[in-house]
Design an enzyme around this catalytic site. Structure first.
Site, short mmCIF file in Angstrom:
data_model
loop_
_atom_site.label_atom_id
_atom_site.label_comp_id
_atom_site.label_asym_id
_atom_site.label_seq_id
_atom_site.Cartn_x
_atom_site.Cartn_y
_atom_site.Cartn_z
N HIS A 24 0.81 -1.22 0.00
CA HIS A 24 0.00 0.00 0.00
C HIS A 24 0.85 1.28 0.00
CE1 HIS A 24 0.42 0.29 4.36
NE2 HIS A 24 -0.50 -0.60 4.65
N ASP A 82 -4.71 -7.33 4.59
CA ASP A 82 -3.64 -8.32 4.48
C ASP A 82 -3.82 -9.47 5.47
OD1 ASP A 82 -3.14 -6.15 6.25
OD2 ASP A 82 -1.05 -6.70 6.44
N ASP A 164 0.00 -7.05 14.13
CA ASP A 164 1.00 -6.21 13.44
C ASP A 164 2.13 -5.77 14.38
OD1 ASP A 164 0.11 -6.11 10.80
OD2 ASP A 164 -1.27 -4.47 11.20
N TYR A 196 9.64 -0.99 9.98
CA TYR A 196 8.21 -1.25 10.18
C TYR A 196 7.62 -0.27 11.20
CZ TYR A 196 4.02 -4.16 10.69
OH TYR A 196 2.73 -4.63 10.69
FE1 FEO Z 1 -0.52 -6.10 8.55
FE2 FEO Z 1 -2.48 -3.54 9.72
O1 FEO Z 1 -2.05 -4.99 8.64
#
Ligand code: FEO
Length: 405
Positions: A24, A82, A164, A196
């Site tokens: 994304h 996802d 996540d 990340y």
């Molecule tokens: Fe890996 Fe917020 O999705």
């Protein structure tokens, strides 16, 4: 990829996405994984699903262990695409399973699927699900990083399935932090964790601190953290918790990122004397050209440094578009505890540096002013001014950095 057993009777049944490079809009040069976990107990339970493109893979992985029709419970920790977009295919195989999801998760999921045909149990922090010899404890983690987000803890296994949180975008053939066929080094894994955090979790540092404190208050023993992306931490899960606390507390290197773009190389020529001045003051420095660097990597470098210098030529009295784009992305990430200055070249009216400061202030960063501007091409005097500016900015960064000692 076959299922991998993390604990006795608990399997990774996810999928590896080796080729994704644009998640994304976020550059993922190492690819990623979509991790989900199957727990064999009296009542078979699946925690999370995967992105729809990989639904057949996770189903195949589940099938390698157990008939999917035997799944009794599915926990949905997070409804982003996802992780949830294979739920319909999986539910088709175990239509009597109960989905356990947060209230906000259920509300969001209903925008994508007809939930009337599924059994749904809304859960909140502290609720549990006993599936046999194990009990799952749900911990809501709203805004980490969506309102619906939660984690699932299994006390009997000292296992935190963290969704996540603590994830990293790394595609790899192995699953664990102690297996360096995956990451070539500890530093590569740390880099992926930082990347990340910077691109996904940066806006939520204060929430992260509180949630980690909550977990500590609950006295949960954790010997494994299994996120929904990347590597599972079993060698030293405390290390990633500490990394998160450090980042949430504003930890950075004593360094400066010079993040810039250029039209005819004048702004670019300013970067070398700026860098020399910064380095001569004993502060680290990286120079990042935006059109040569994915935006998400520029954000990671920004995040690692205490100071940033934004370089932009003036184009039509405003910032160069790639720089404006970067600052827009950065603004959404709501960075804190960083100090910023701006520089650039112009031909007649100028305006880009002024506009850069306006955005830096809107972001809420501490600013170092005035900025530094050069007419058309840096002269020898301008080059000296750039060097001096680098020295002065580095001094300011050192002083500011003491606040975080
Ligand atoms: Fe890996 Fe917020 O999705």
């Amino acid at each position: 990829m076959k299922p991998i057993e993390l604990k006795n009777g608990i399997y990774w049944v996810g999928a590896i996405d080796w080729s994704i490079r644009d998640f994304h809009g976020y550059e993922t040069p190492r690819g990623t994984t979509y991790n989900n976990y199957l727990i064999l107990d009296n009542e078979i339970t699946l925690v999370d699903t995967v992105k729809h493109d990989f639904s057949d893979i996770t189903i195949e992985n589940i099938r390698a262990i157990v008939d999917p029709a035997k799944i009794k419970h599915i926990v949905i920790n997070h409804i982003e695409n996802d992780h949830v977009t294979s739920i319909d295919k999986i539910m088709a195989l175990c239509p009597d399973a109960t989905i356990h999801i947060s209230a906000k998760g259920e509300k969001g999921l209903a925008r994508f699927y007809d939930l009337s045909k599924w059994k749904i149990r809304i859960v909140k922090s502290g609720d549990t699900l006993t599936i046999g010899k194990r009990t799952l404890l749900f911990l809501e983690t709203p805004m980490l990083h969506w309102p619906d987000s939660m984690m699932t803890y299994i006390k009997e296994e000292k296992l935190l399935i963290s969704q996540d949180g603590f994830g990293q975008h790394i595609a790899s053939a192995s699953r664990f932090d102690d297996d360096y066929t995956t990451c070539q080094s500890v530093s590569e894994l740390e880099d992926a964790i930082t990347d990340y955090y910077a691109n996904i979790l940066m806006p939520f540092g204060h929430i992260i601190k509180n949630k980690i404190a909550d977990i500590q208050k609950l006295g949960l023993e954790i010997d494994m953290i299994a996120p929904d992306h990347g590597i599972i931490f079993r060698r030293d899960p405390g290390k990633v918790l500490n990394m998160y606390m450090d980042m949430a507390n504003g930890k950075s290197d004593l360094s400066v990122s010079i993040i810039y773009d250029t039209m005819w190389h004048s702004t670019e020529q300013m970067t070398t004397p700026l860098m020399r001045g910064i380095c001569d003051e004993g502060v680290g420095c990286k120079v990042i050209k935006l059109r040569a660097t994915p935006q998400s990597i520029a954000v990671k470098e920004f995040w690692k440094s205490r100071g940033v210098l934004i370089g932009t030529p003036t184009l039509n009295n405003i910032m160069f578009p790639s720089v404006a784009n970067f600052l827009t992305y950065l603004r959404g990430l709501r960075p804190k505890n960083r100090i910023a200055g701006a520089f650039g070249s112009f031909g007649w009216g100028g305006g880009a540096v002024k506009e850069a400061y306006e955005i830096l202030k809107k972001i809420g960063l501490e600013t170092y002013e005035p900025g530094l501007e050069v007419l058309y091409r840096p002269s020898a005097d301008d080059t000296s001014r750039c060097y001096d500016y680098g020295v002065a900015f580095a001094k300011k960064v050192k002083e500011y950095h003491k606040n975080f000692a």
